[in-house]
Design a protein around this motif. Sequence first.
Motif, PDB file in Angstrom:
ATOM      1  N   ALA A  85       0.893  -1.403  -0.015  1.00 52.33           N
ATOM      2  CA  ALA A  85      -0.084   0.363   0.263  1.00 52.33           C
ATOM      3  C   ALA A  85       0.776   1.406   0.303  1.00 52.33           C
ATOM      4  N   VAL A  86       2.318   1.127   0.702  1.00 52.40           N
ATOM      5  CA  VAL A  86       2.708   2.487   0.599  1.00 52.40           C
ATOM      6  C   VAL A  86       3.548   2.278  -0.568  1.00 52.40           C
ATOM      7  N   ALA A  87       4.041   1.510  -1.304  1.00 51.77           N
ATOM      8  CA  ALA A  87       4.363   1.500  -2.322  1.00 51.77           C
ATOM      9  C   ALA A  87       4.074   2.015  -3.242  1.00 51.77           C
ATOM     10  N   LYS A  88       1.987   1.274  -3.250  1.00 55.05           N
ATOM     11  CA  LYS A  88       1.671   2.511  -4.113  1.00 55.05           C
ATOM     12  C   LYS A  88       1.281   3.747  -4.063  1.00 55.05           C
ATOM     13  N   ILE A  89       1.038   4.294  -2.955  1.00 53.55           N
ATOM     14  CA  ILE A  89       0.769   5.559  -2.779  1.00 53.55           C
ATOM     15  C   ILE A  89       2.367   6.348  -3.186  1.00 53.55           C
ATOM     16  N   ALA A  90       3.382   5.678  -3.647  1.00 54.97           N
ATOM     17  CA  ALA A  90       3.936   6.251  -4.164  1.00 54.97           C
ATOM     18  C   ALA A  90       4.381   6.258  -5.036  1.00 54.97           C
ATOM     19  N   ASN A  91       3.558   5.217  -6.162  1.00 53.29           N
ATOM     20  CA  ASN A  91       3.819   5.452  -7.508  1.00 53.29           C
ATOM     21  C   ASN A  91       4.026   6.321  -8.601  1.00 53.29           C
ATOM     22  N   PRO A  92       2.711   7.281  -7.792  1.00 56.02           N
ATOM     23  CA  PRO A  92       2.605   9.020  -9.318  1.00 56.02           C
ATOM     24  C   PRO A  92       3.643   9.325  -8.782  1.00 56.02           C
ATOM     25  N   LEU A  93       3.900   9.688  -7.830  1.00 56.98           N
ATOM     26  CA  LEU A  93       5.499  10.523  -7.178  1.00 56.98           C
ATOM     27  C   LEU A  93       6.661  10.005  -8.507  1.00 56.98           C
ATOM     28  N   MET A  94       6.851   8.336  -8.191  1.00 60.29           N
ATOM     29  CA  MET A  94       7.624   7.977  -8.544  1.00 60.29           C
ATOM     30  C   MET A  94       7.603   7.545 -10.661  1.00 60.29           C
ATOM     31  N   LEU A  95       7.171   8.344 -11.039  1.00 65.76           N
ATOM     32  CA  LEU A  95       6.657   8.311 -12.121  1.00 65.76           C
ATOM     33  C   LEU A  95       6.312  10.058 -12.498  1.00 65.76           C
ATOM     34  N   HIS A  96       5.765  11.097 -11.511  1.00 64.39           N
ATOM     35  CA  HIS A  96       5.294  12.106 -12.361  1.00 64.39           C
ATOM     36  C   HIS A  96       6.030  13.286 -11.210  1.00 64.39           C
ATOM     37  N   LEU A  97       7.264  13.334  -9.919  1.00 62.75           N
ATOM     38  CA  LEU A  97       7.181  14.229  -9.524  1.00 62.75           C
ATOM     39  C   LEU A  97       8.519  14.868 -10.081  1.00 62.75           C
ATOM     40  N   PRO A  98       7.732  16.693 -10.134  1.00 64.91           N
ATOM     41  CA  PRO A  98       8.727  17.351 -10.386  1.00 64.91           C
ATOM     42  C   PRO A  98       9.923  17.536  -9.550  1.00 64.91           C
ATOM     43  N   THR A  99      11.010  18.780 -10.052  1.00 67.62           N
ATOM     44  CA  THR A  99      11.510  19.313  -8.809  1.00 67.62           C
ATOM     45  C   THR A  99      10.405  20.896  -8.547  1.00 67.62           C
ATOM     46  N   PRO A 100      10.871  21.103  -7.044  1.00 68.67           N
ATOM     47  CA  PRO A 100       9.779  22.876  -6.517  1.00 68.67           C
ATOM     48  C   PRO A 100       9.924  23.216  -7.766  1.00 68.67           C
ATOM     49  N   ASP A 101      11.173  23.435  -8.499  1.00 68.85           N
ATOM     50  CA  ASP A 101      11.459  24.803  -9.754  1.00 68.85           C
ATOM     51  C   ASP A 101      10.792  24.195 -10.932  1.00 68.85           C
ATOM     52  N   MET A 102      10.280  23.257 -11.169  1.00 69.13           N
ATOM     53  CA  MET A 102       9.955  23.123 -12.331  1.00 69.13           C
ATOM     54  C   MET A 102       8.529  23.039 -12.696  1.00 69.13           C
ATOM     55  N   ASN A 103       8.188  23.996 -14.310  1.00 64.05           N
ATOM     56  CA  ASN A 103       6.648  24.367 -14.624  1.00 64.05           C
ATOM     57  C   ASN A 103       6.593  23.511 -15.578  1.00 64.05           C
ATOM     58  N   TYR A 104       7.021  22.363 -15.668  1.00 62.26           N
ATOM     59  CA  TYR A 104       5.784  20.961 -16.271  1.00 62.26           C
ATOM     60  C   TYR A 104       5.676  19.507 -15.426  1.00 62.26           C
ATOM     61  N   LEU A 105       5.873  18.907 -16.035  1.00 63.26           N
ATOM     62  CA  LEU A 105       4.722  17.403 -15.451  1.00 63.26           C
ATOM     63  C   LEU A 105       5.733  16.276 -15.740  1.00 63.26           C
ATOM     64  N   PRO A 106       7.435  15.689 -15.842  1.00 63.52           N
ATOM     65  CA  PRO A 106       7.584  15.315 -16.162  1.00 63.52           C
ATOM     66  C   PRO A 106       7.617  13.621 -15.973  1.00 63.52           C
ATOM     67  N   SER A 107       7.548  12.491 -16.678  1.00 69.30           N
ATOM     68  CA  SER A 107       7.035  11.471 -17.436  1.00 69.30           C
ATOM     69  C   SER A 107       8.922  10.334 -17.133  1.00 69.30           C
ATOM     70  N   LEU A 108       8.643   9.913 -15.627  1.00 69.79           N
ATOM     71  CA  LEU A 108       9.992   8.981 -15.466  1.00 69.79           C
ATOM     72  C   LEU A 108       9.554   7.934 -16.289  1.00 69.79           C
ATOM     73  N   ALA A 109      10.365   6.659 -15.844  1.00 69.42           N
ATOM     74  CA  ALA A 109       9.803   5.539 -16.758  1.00 69.42           C
ATOM     75  C   ALA A 109      10.482   4.727 -15.501  1.00 69.42           C
ATOM     76  N   PHE A 110       9.096   3.110 -14.963  1.00 69.53           N
ATOM     77  CA  PHE A 110       8.616   2.362 -14.312  1.00 69.53           C
ATOM     78  C   PHE A 110       9.693   1.072 -14.903  1.00 69.53           C
ATOM     79  N   ALA A 111      10.361   0.393 -14.277  1.00 74.31           N
ATOM     80  CA  ALA A 111      11.274  -0.838 -15.106  1.00 74.31           C
ATOM     81  C   ALA A 111       9.847  -1.757 -15.547  1.00 74.31           C
ATOM     82  N   THR A 112       8.914  -1.948 -14.714  1.00 69.85           N
ATOM     83  CA  THR A 112       8.466  -3.282 -14.242  1.00 69.85           C
ATOM     84  C   THR A 112       6.832  -2.370 -14.432  1.00 69.85           C
TER      85      THR A 112
END
Length: 461
Positions: free
Chosen positions: A395-422
């Motif tokens: 459950a904790v890992a699933k809550i972190a899922n969106p962050l692991m995929l899209h979390l920007p740094t505080p100064d970014m003005n766009y939403l990045p897309s990161l890459a899950f391995a599985t």
Amino acid sequence: MDNERADQVKVLAPTGMLGAGFPEATIERGLALGADVISVDGGSTDSGPYYLGASQPKTTRAAVARDLRILLKAAAGAGIPLIVGSCGTSGTDSGVDWVASIVADILADEGLRMKVARIYSEQDADTLLERLEEGRVHALPPLGELQPSTLRGCTHVVGAMGHEPIVAALEEGAQVVLAGRATDTAIAAAYPLMKGMPAGPTWHAAKIIECGGQCTSNPRSGGVLATVDADGFTIEPLDPDAACTPILVAAHMLYETVNPFEMREPDGTLDVHEAVYTALDDRTVRVEGSRFHVADQHTIKLEGARITGYETMSFSAIRDPHIVRHIDDWAALMRTMISQRVAQTLGLSEHKYAFDLRLYGHNAILGHLDPADGAPREVGVMLLVNAPDQATATAVAKIANPLMLHLPTPDMNYLPSLAFATSPAEVERGPAYEFVLNHVVDTRTPTEMFRTEFEEATHRG
């Protein structure tokens, strides 16, 4: 087993770990050189506490069977014993039985009749508690006094036997000895000691050959043959194209030892302060001057593991150049966001679970001890969650899922897309274990903590 004293004993060490593989030709060469015994380690604590805690082998049955088939046929054909230590990786009772079942199948398939000894090293918590109350259990650094609750919390506890239980089995006529947890050196030292070789050269040779060909110029090419005599020992690779040198041989005393000149065994201490390493030719080394100091008290080291919780892992990868340049800031924000969202969603405070965020490609291994210079091109992000039960960890890992995929740094003005391995991103790893014992037990006899059973293999059909 013939117990007549010998002028020298030749020990064939085919590989550093049963199941790791070796060229069959190296075994044939070892026999041609007159090997008196084959010894091979079947386990280790190198890969962590899981294998002891869960009592599961690290190696596959097929790999172990392949190696054992070659070694059993070689031992039977030459009329020499085969000794396997720390069976099943951690040396638990089920590990011994697992290897024994493979041996039984091979002996039946090959039509071989050999007397097999199983030496069990798993320890009963109640018995150890009695010895603790008697003051016979002592801590090794850095641990302190052993608590009864620690013993009761272990899923499995083994004692690391010395050579004595193995010698006793050989003296009872065992042709194959399958030992539970044993010191890496005991399995190679047992037969030479039984044959009257001096303890200093015997234990030193056993230490050098414990990892097979690791003391040679080509560790991948097979094992070694050590010849122990009254004055020292000689060591050579089984592969004619590999070499032992004084530096390679001496260097192995640095391996897994606190002191490169001394090493404690259950019955005493190996002392190589005065050892001299001499090249006899371009591939063979002679060692003399090793000593062994018998201890006033025989001790057996305990190893135990307990469950620390249940783990779920997810892995994402970052190539966004802005995030990579500010990866430490991004990771700090990630840690804060995970804690906040878990508290908001699950109502869990941080002492109810734990998580680790590791940045592979950026200080994941040594961290601040060896900080990276400059930004990497890409970073792998591993989230490892530990909780009292699997459902909470996931459950904790699933809550972190969106962050692991899209979390920007505080100064970014766009939403990045990161890459899950599985997919799914969350991988449930089951129970996690930790080693909790670093203690020794004073013994009244060298064999009292171990149990030996014999069986005679019969022909199939």
